[in-house]
Design a protein around this motif. Structure first.
Motif, PDB file in Angstrom:
ATOM      1  N   LEU A 282       0.821  -1.206   0.000  1.00  0.00           N
ATOM      2  CA  LEU A 282       0.000   0.000   0.000  1.00  0.00           C
ATOM      3  C   LEU A 282       0.858   1.260   0.000  1.00  0.00           C
ATOM      4  O   LEU A 282       0.597   2.205  -0.753  1.00  0.00           O
ATOM      5  CB  LEU A 282      -0.939  -0.003   1.206  1.00  0.00           C
ATOM      6  N   PHE A 283       1.865   1.299   0.842  1.00  0.00           N
ATOM      7  CA  PHE A 283       2.687   2.514   0.912  1.00  0.00           C
ATOM      8  C   PHE A 283       3.467   2.741  -0.378  1.00  0.00           C
ATOM      9  O   PHE A 283       3.581   3.874  -0.848  1.00  0.00           O
ATOM     10  CB  PHE A 283       3.637   2.440   2.108  1.00  0.00           C
ATOM     11  N   VAL A 284       4.003   1.681  -0.950  1.00  0.00           N
ATOM     12  CA  VAL A 284       4.714   1.840  -2.223  1.00  0.00           C
ATOM     13  C   VAL A 284       3.752   2.279  -3.316  1.00  0.00           C
ATOM     14  O   VAL A 284       4.038   3.200  -4.096  1.00  0.00           O
ATOM     15  CB  VAL A 284       5.428   0.527  -2.607  1.00  0.00           C
ATOM     16  N   SER A 285       2.580   1.648  -3.378  1.00  0.00           N
ATOM     17  CA  SER A 285       1.613   1.963  -4.439  1.00  0.00           C
ATOM     18  C   SER A 285       1.097   3.389  -4.327  1.00  0.00           C
ATOM     19  O   SER A 285       1.054   4.135  -5.322  1.00  0.00           O
ATOM     20  CB  SER A 285       0.440   0.979  -4.375  1.00  0.00           C
ATOM     21  N   ILE A 286       0.709   3.794  -3.128  1.00  0.00           N
ATOM     22  CA  ILE A 286       0.118   5.121  -2.962  1.00  0.00           C
ATOM     23  C   ILE A 286       1.165   6.213  -3.152  1.00  0.00           C
ATOM     24  O   ILE A 286       0.908   7.237  -3.802  1.00  0.00           O
ATOM     25  CB  ILE A 286      -0.561   5.231  -1.588  1.00  0.00           C
ATOM     26  N   SER A 287       2.368   6.016  -2.615  1.00  0.00           N
ATOM     27  CA  SER A 287       3.405   7.041  -2.792  1.00  0.00           C
ATOM     28  C   SER A 287       3.844   7.142  -4.240  1.00  0.00           C
ATOM     29  O   SER A 287       4.301   8.209  -4.685  1.00  0.00           O
ATOM     30  CB  SER A 287       4.607   6.738  -1.895  1.00  0.00           C
ATOM     31  N   ALA A 288       3.691   6.056  -5.016  1.00  0.00           N
ATOM     32  CA  ALA A 288       4.038   6.113  -6.439  1.00  0.00           C
ATOM     33  C   ALA A 288       3.077   6.996  -7.230  1.00  0.00           C
ATOM     34  O   ALA A 288       3.417   7.460  -8.330  1.00  0.00           O
ATOM     35  CB  ALA A 288       4.054   4.706  -7.026  1.00  0.00           C
ATOM     36  N   THR A 289       1.872   7.230  -6.688  1.00  0.00           N
ATOM     37  CA  THR A 289       0.919   8.087  -7.399  1.00  0.00           C
ATOM     38  C   THR A 289       1.189   9.574  -7.183  1.00  0.00           C
ATOM     39  O   THR A 289       0.560  10.414  -7.823  1.00  0.00           O
ATOM     40  CB  THR A 289      -0.517   7.770  -6.935  1.00  0.00           C
ATOM     41  N   VAL A 290       2.107   9.900  -6.266  1.00  0.00           N
ATOM     42  CA  VAL A 290       2.463  11.300  -6.009  1.00  0.00           C
ATOM     43  C   VAL A 290       3.603  11.679  -6.950  1.00  0.00           C
ATOM     44  O   VAL A 290       4.676  11.080  -6.910  1.00  0.00           O
ATOM     45  CB  VAL A 290       2.884  11.500  -4.543  1.00  0.00           C
ATOM     46  N   THR A 291       3.382  12.677  -7.796  1.00  0.00           N
ATOM     47  CA  THR A 291       4.390  13.076  -8.766  1.00  0.00           C
ATOM     48  C   THR A 291       5.205  14.260  -8.255  1.00  0.00           C
ATOM     49  O   THR A 291       4.723  15.057  -7.439  1.00  0.00           O
ATOM     50  CB  THR A 291       3.721  13.475 -10.086  1.00  0.00           C
ATOM     51  N   PRO A 292       6.463  14.384  -8.708  1.00  0.00           N
ATOM     52  CA  PRO A 292       7.267  15.550  -8.311  1.00  0.00           C
ATOM     53  C   PRO A 292       6.593  16.867  -8.671  1.00  0.00           C
ATOM     54  O   PRO A 292       6.701  17.851  -7.928  1.00  0.00           O
ATOM     55  CB  PRO A 292       8.571  15.348  -9.077  1.00  0.00           C
ATOM     56  N   GLU A 293       5.881  16.899  -9.785  1.00  0.00           N
ATOM     57  CA  GLU A 293       5.213  18.131 -10.204  1.00  0.00           C
ATOM     58  C   GLU A 293       4.136  18.541  -9.206  1.00  0.00           C
ATOM     59  O   GLU A 293       3.955  19.730  -8.912  1.00  0.00           O
ATOM     60  CB  GLU A 293       4.589  17.924 -11.592  1.00  0.00           C
ATOM     61  N   SER A 294       3.416  17.548  -8.660  1.00  0.00           N
ATOM     62  CA  SER A 294       2.343  17.870  -7.710  1.00  0.00           C
ATOM     63  C   SER A 294       2.879  18.402  -6.386  1.00  0.00           C
ATOM     64  O   SER A 294       2.158  19.073  -5.645  1.00  0.00           O
ATOM     65  CB  SER A 294       1.484  16.624  -7.454  1.00  0.00           C
ATOM     66  N   LEU A 295       4.151  18.126  -6.096  1.00  0.00           N
ATOM     67  CA  LEU A 295       4.742  18.581  -4.842  1.00  0.00           C
ATOM     68  C   LEU A 295       5.370  19.971  -4.938  1.00  0.00           C
ATOM     69  O   LEU A 295       5.705  20.554  -3.898  1.00  0.00           O
ATOM     70  CB  LEU A 295       5.825  17.585  -4.375  1.00  0.00           C
ATOM     71  N   ARG A 296       5.523  20.477  -6.145  1.00  0.00           N
ATOM     72  CA  ARG A 296       6.339  21.682  -6.348  1.00  0.00           C
ATOM     73  C   ARG A 296       5.889  22.844  -5.487  1.00  0.00           C
ATOM     74  O   ARG A 296       6.700  23.504  -4.847  1.00  0.00           O
ATOM     75  CB  ARG A 296       6.318  22.072  -7.828  1.00  0.00           C
ATOM     76  N   HIS A 297       4.604  23.111  -5.419  1.00  0.00           N
ATOM     77  CA  HIS A 297       4.106  24.262  -4.666  1.00  0.00           C
ATOM     78  C   HIS A 297       3.420  23.862  -3.356  1.00  0.00           C
ATOM     79  O   HIS A 297       2.714  24.678  -2.766  1.00  0.00           O
ATOM     80  CB  HIS A 297       3.121  25.055  -5.537  1.00  0.00           C
ATOM     81  N   VAL A 298       3.635  22.622  -2.935  1.00  0.00           N
ATOM     82  CA  VAL A 298       2.917  22.114  -1.762  1.00  0.00           C
ATOM     83  C   VAL A 298       3.846  21.838  -0.583  1.00  0.00           C
ATOM     84  O   VAL A 298       3.414  21.907   0.572  1.00  0.00           O
ATOM     85  CB  VAL A 298       2.140  20.824  -2.139  1.00  0.00           C
ATOM     86  N   VAL A 299       5.114  21.559  -0.850  1.00  0.00           N
ATOM     87  CA  VAL A 299       6.020  21.071   0.197  1.00  0.00           C
ATOM     88  C   VAL A 299       6.110  22.030   1.378  1.00  0.00           C
ATOM     89  O   VAL A 299       5.857  21.660   2.531  1.00  0.00           O
ATOM     90  CB  VAL A 299       7.415  20.785  -0.387  1.00  0.00           C
ATOM     91  N   LEU A 300       6.458  23.288   1.113  1.00  0.00           N
ATOM     92  CA  LEU A 300       6.649  24.230   2.227  1.00  0.00           C
ATOM     93  C   LEU A 300       5.349  24.508   2.985  1.00  0.00           C
ATOM     94  O   LEU A 300       5.347  24.489   4.229  1.00  0.00           O
ATOM     95  CB  LEU A 300       7.272  25.525   1.708  1.00  0.00           C
ATOM     96  N   PRO A 301       4.226  24.776   2.304  1.00  0.00           N
ATOM     97  CA  PRO A 301       2.978  24.955   3.064  1.00  0.00           C
ATOM     98  C   PRO A 301       2.580  23.709   3.863  1.00  0.00           C
ATOM     99  O   PRO A 301       2.095  23.825   4.996  1.00  0.00           O
ATOM    100  CB  PRO A 301       1.945  25.265   1.971  1.00  0.00           C
ATOM    101  N   ALA A 302       2.793  22.516   3.298  1.00  0.00           N
ATOM    102  CA  ALA A 302       2.447  21.291   4.009  1.00  0.00           C
ATOM    103  C   ALA A 302       3.366  21.078   5.218  1.00  0.00           C
ATOM    104  O   ALA A 302       2.931  20.574   6.261  1.00  0.00           O
ATOM    105  CB  ALA A 302       2.532  20.082   3.073  1.00  0.00           C
ATOM    106  N   LEU A 303       4.624  21.468   5.102  1.00  0.00           N
ATOM    107  CA  LEU A 303       5.523  21.390   6.252  1.00  0.00           C
ATOM    108  C   LEU A 303       5.088  22.363   7.346  1.00  0.00           C
ATOM    109  O   LEU A 303       5.190  22.053   8.545  1.00  0.00           O
ATOM    110  CB  LEU A 303       6.963  21.678   5.824  1.00  0.00           C
ATOM    111  N   ALA A 304       4.591  23.525   6.949  1.00  0.00           N
ATOM    112  CA  ALA A 304       4.074  24.472   7.942  1.00  0.00           C
ATOM    113  C   ALA A 304       2.836  23.895   8.639  1.00  0.00           C
ATOM    114  O   ALA A 304       2.669  24.039   9.862  1.00  0.00           O
ATOM    115  CB  ALA A 304       3.737  25.801   7.265  1.00  0.00           C
ATOM    116  N   LEU A 305       1.984  23.222   7.879  1.00  0.00           N
ATOM    117  CA  LEU A 305       0.818  22.556   8.472  1.00  0.00           C
ATOM    118  C   LEU A 305       1.268  21.454   9.437  1.00  0.00           C
ATOM    119  O   LEU A 305       0.691  21.301  10.528  1.00  0.00           O
ATOM    120  CB  LEU A 305      -0.056  21.969   7.365  1.00  0.00           C
ATOM    121  N   THR A 306       2.293  20.710   9.049  1.00  0.00           N
ATOM    122  CA  THR A 306       2.831  19.671   9.936  1.00  0.00           C
ATOM    123  C   THR A 306       3.326  20.276  11.246  1.00  0.00           C
ATOM    124  O   THR A 306       3.086  19.731  12.333  1.00  0.00           O
ATOM    125  CB  THR A 306       3.979  18.933   9.241  1.00  0.00           C
ATOM    126  N   ALA A 307       4.019  21.399  11.152  1.00  0.00           N
ATOM    127  CA  ALA A 307       4.522  22.067  12.362  1.00  0.00           C
ATOM    128  C   ALA A 307       3.378  22.458  13.282  1.00  0.00           C
ATOM    129  O   ALA A 307       3.463  22.309  14.509  1.00  0.00           O
ATOM    130  CB  ALA A 307       5.353  23.287  11.977  1.00  0.00           C
TER     131      ALA A 307
END
Length: 583
Positions: A282-307
Motif C-alpha cells: 500500500l505505501f509503495v503503491s500510494i506514494s508512487a501516485t504522487v508526482t514531483p510536479e504535484s509537490l512543487r508548490h505544496v512542500v513548504l505549506p504542508a511542512l508548515a501545516l505539519t509544524a
C-alpha cells in the motif's frame, strides 16, 4: 496497458515493498522511512509502477479492503481487560478531542496557507485526523515506552482509523453535494454509518466465534476463514456506505479478542506476514501516485501545516485528554509527541482527492501531495526523535532485565534468589503445587495463569518480561515451550540442554542455544545441588575459582547475559557473576 507492462509493474511493486522493509530492518529504522521514498522514486522514474493504471477503478476498493485486513489484525490485540480506569478515559478523550481539534486547526490553516477552497481544506483536515497502528506500533516497539503509554497510544491509533475513515466519507459526500451538510444531517449520517459498521462487525464476529469455537480447523484453514469473513463483511459494508468496512473490521477483531470461550493463538504467522506485505504494497503503491510536479508548490505549506499539528495541536489534545487523570506530566508530553500519520490517511487521500479534483473543487488536487508530505514529515520526525524524547522525559521501560524462571525445583529457587540479589526483578512460574508452594515460601513473586494459555492472562504477565528461562525437569516441555514463547516476549527464550540419554519427542530435535556449558543438564544440576552445590553471586573481580562455574553475567546496567552452549560472555569490571559453586 499491455500484459507485459502489468507483469512488470506488479512485480516491481512487490519487490520494492519487501526490499524496502528488509532494508529498514537492517538499518533499524521504521519501515515507512524507506517505503515512502522507494515508492515515490519508482513512480517518478518509471510509468510501470502506477497502481491506478495497473488496476484502474479496482484500485480504491482494493485499498479499502486491504486496510480492513490491517485493522482487523490490530483489533485482535485490543483486549478490553487491559484498558481500564483513567487509561480508558484518556483514550476516549483522545479520540473525540483529537478529531475535533485536528479538523478545526488543520482546516483553518489550510485555506490560506495551502491556497485551498474551504471544501478542500475540510476534506484534508478530515483525512489528517487519523494516526494508525501500522505506524504507531513499530515506533513504540522501537522506543519501548512504559506499558501504560504503549497501551494508550496503540488503542488510540487502532480506533481513530475507522472513525477518521467515516469522517472522511461524510465530508467527501457533503462536498460533492455542493455544501457541507448541516449538523443534524451530518451527525445522522455518521450515526447510520457507525451503526452499520458496528452491527455488521458484531454479526461477523459472531459467525467467526461459532466457526472457530465449534469446528476443529487447522491453523491454515482457520486463518483463511478469518480472512474471508473480514473481506466479505467489509466489502458488503463499503458497498452500502463508504468506509463502514473499516469499523466492521476493527469491531470483529476486538470482539474475537474479548469473547469468552475462544482461544486464538498468540502467534498468527500467515496473518502477520500478510499484514506486513499489505502495508508495504500500500505505501509503495500510494506514494508512487504522487508526482514531483504535484509537490512543487505544496512542500513548504504542508511542512508548515505539519509544524502546527505537531507543535501546537497534538500537545494541546494530549494535555486536555489527560486532564483530571492520574497520568503524570511527563507521560502527557510523550503522548503529545506521538501522532504520526499512516496508511489510512494515505488511502483516504488517494481515494477522495482525485474524485474531488474531477468535480473541480478548488485545491482538491493538492490534498494527496499535502497528505504525502505530512505523512513523510511526521514519520521522519517522530521516528528520529521519539526515543531521545522518551529518554529525556524518563518514560522508557527500565533497561534492567526482568527474567521469568519457569520451574520450581530447589536449585531453580536458589537461582532466583541469586538473580534477585544481583538486583534483578525476578518472576517465577511452576505448574506443580509443591513447586509453587516452595516459590511462595521463598518470598519470590509467582506468576499466575497457565504458561501456554497466553490469551487468558499469562500473556499480560509476559509484558515487560525480557528473558524466559525454562528450567523444568521435562526436556520436551522446555523445548516445546521455547518454540511457543519465542515470539511472545520482547527478549530471549533459553532452555536447559536435554540430557544425553533423552529420548523425548521434541527435545533432541529442537534447535536454538541451550543454557550453560556443555554437560550442565538438568539432572546434573540437580545432582550437584543435592550434594551441596549452591548458586551465589560475586563481583567480577577475577576469573572463577576452582569449583565455580559461571551461569550468568549481570552487567552494571542490570542486563542479564546467560552462558550458553554457543556463547560465553566475557566479564568486565563492574559486572556481577552468578555462579554454581561446589559443596
Amino acid at each position: 496497458m499491455s500484459a507485459d507492462q502489468v507483469y512488470t509493474g506488479l512485480g516491481l511493486i512487490v519487490v520494492l515493498a519487501v526490499g524496502a522493509q528488509l532494508l529498514a530492518s537492517r538499518l533499524r529504522v521504521p519501515a515507512l522511512l524507506v517505503l515512502l521514498p522507494a515508492g515515490f522514486t519508482a513512480g517518478a522514474l518509471t510509468d510501470d509502477v502506477d497502481p491506478q493504471r495497473l488496476l484502474g477503478s479496482a484500485f480504491s476498493p482494493l485499498v479499502s479492503l486491504a486496510v480492513a485486513v490491517i485493522l482487523y489484525d490490530a483489533g485482535l490485540g485490543l483486549d478490553l481487560r487491559r484498558l481500564k480506569g483513567h487509561n480508558r478515559r484518556v483514550v476516549i478523550r483522545l479520540l473525540w478531542l483529537g478529531a475535533l481539534l485536528t479538523m478545526v486547526s488543520a482546516a483553518l490553516f489550510a485555506v490560506p496557507v495551502l491556497d485551498m477552497s474551504a471544501q478542500a481544506a475540510v476534506m484534508l483536515a478530515a483525512i489528517l485526523v487519523v494516526s494508525g497502528p501500522t505506524v504507531v506500533g513499530p515506533l513504540l516497539a522501537f522506543v519501548r515506552p512504559t506499558e501504560r503509554l504503549q497501551r494508550i497510544l496503540v488503542w488510540e491509533g487502532s480506533l481513530i482509523d475507522p472513525v477518521g475513515g467515516i469522517l472522511g466519507a461524510l465530508v467527501f459526500h457533503g462536498v460533492l453535494a455542493g455544501s457541507r451538510p448541516g449538523f443534524g444531517a451530518g451527525f445522522g449520517h455518521f450515526l447510520a454509518s457507525a451503526a452499520l459498521g458496528l452491527g455488521a462487525g458484531a454479526a461477523g464476529a459472531g459467525v467467526l466465534w461459532l466457526v472457530l469455537g465449534r469446528v476443529r480447523l487447522s491453523e491454515e484453514l482457520a486463518t483463511s476463514v478469518q480472512l474471508a469473513a473480514v473481506i466479505g463483511v467489509a466489502a458488503a459494508c463499503d458497498a452500502l456506505r463508504d468506509d463502514t468496512g473499516l469499523i466492521s473490521a476493527v469491531v470483529m477483531g476486538m470482539a474475537l479478542a474479548n469473547l469468552p470461550g475462544l482461544e486464538l493463538p498468540t502467534r498468527r504467522p500467515f496473518f502477520e506476514t500478510l499484514v506486513s506485505l499489505i502495508i508495504g504494497l500500500l505505501f509503495v503503491s500510494i506514494s508512487a501516485t504522487v508526482t514531483p510536479e504535484s509537490l512543487r508548490h505544496v512542500v513548504l505549506p504542508a511542512l508548515a501545516l505539519t509544524a502546527l499539528l505537531v507543535l501546537v495541536t497534538r500537545p494541546l489534545i494530549a494535555h486536555l485528554a489527560a486532564a483530571g487523570t492520574d497520568v503524570p506530566g511527563r507521560e502527557r508530553w510523550f503522548i503529545g509527541w506521538m501522532a504520526p500519520r499512516g496508511i489510512v490517511a494515505a488511502a483516504t487521500a488517494s481515494t477522495f482527492s482525485a474524485e474531488l479534483a474531477a468535480h473541480h473543487i478548488a485545491g482538491a488536487e493538492r490534498i494527496l501531495p499535502a497528505t504525502f508530505v505530512v505523512i513523510v514529515a511526521t514519520v521522519m520526525l517522530y521516528g528520529l526523535t521519539a526515543f531521545p524524547v522518551a529518554r529525556r522525559l524518563r518514560v522508557l521501560r527500565p533497561a534492567r532485565s526482568r527474567p521469568l524462571l519457569v520451574g520450581g525445583a530447589p536449585w531453580a529457587v536458589d537461582l532466583a534468589r541469586a538473580l534477585g540479589a544481583a538486583g534483578l526483578d525476578v518472576l517465577m512460574w511452576a505448574g506443580a503445587a509443591e513447586e509453587r508452594a516452595r516459590i511462595e515460601a521463598a518470598g519470590l513473586e509467582l506468576a499466575p495463569g497457565e504458561l501456554m494459555a497466553s490469551a487468558e492472562g499469562f500473556g499480560a504477565v509476559l509484558e515487560g518480561i525480557t528473558d524466559v528461562l525454562l528450567l523444568t525437569g521435562e526436556d520436551d516441555f522446555n523445548a516445546l515451550a521455547s518454540l511457543t514463547l519465542r515470539e511472545s516476549v520482547e527478549g530471549t527464550v533459553h532452555r536447559l540442554a536435554p540430557s544425553a540419554a533423552s529420548e523425548g519427542v521434541v527435545a533432541p530435535y529442537a534447535g536454538g542455544e541451550s543454557l550453560f556449558d556443555a554437560g550442565l543438564t538438568q539432572p546434573e544440576i540437580v545432582r550437584r545441588h543435592a550434594a551441596g552445590a549452591r548458586v551465589v553471586t560475586r563481583a567480577a573481580d577475577g576469573p572463577p575459582a576452582a569449583g565455580e562455574q559461571v551461569l550468568f553475567v549481570v552487567r552494571p546496567e542490570g542486563r542479564l547475559v546467560p552462558v550458553t552452549d554457543g556463547v560465553r560472555p566475557e566479564p568486565v569490571p563492574g559486572d556481577t557473576l552468578v555462579l554454581l559453586t561446589e559443596a
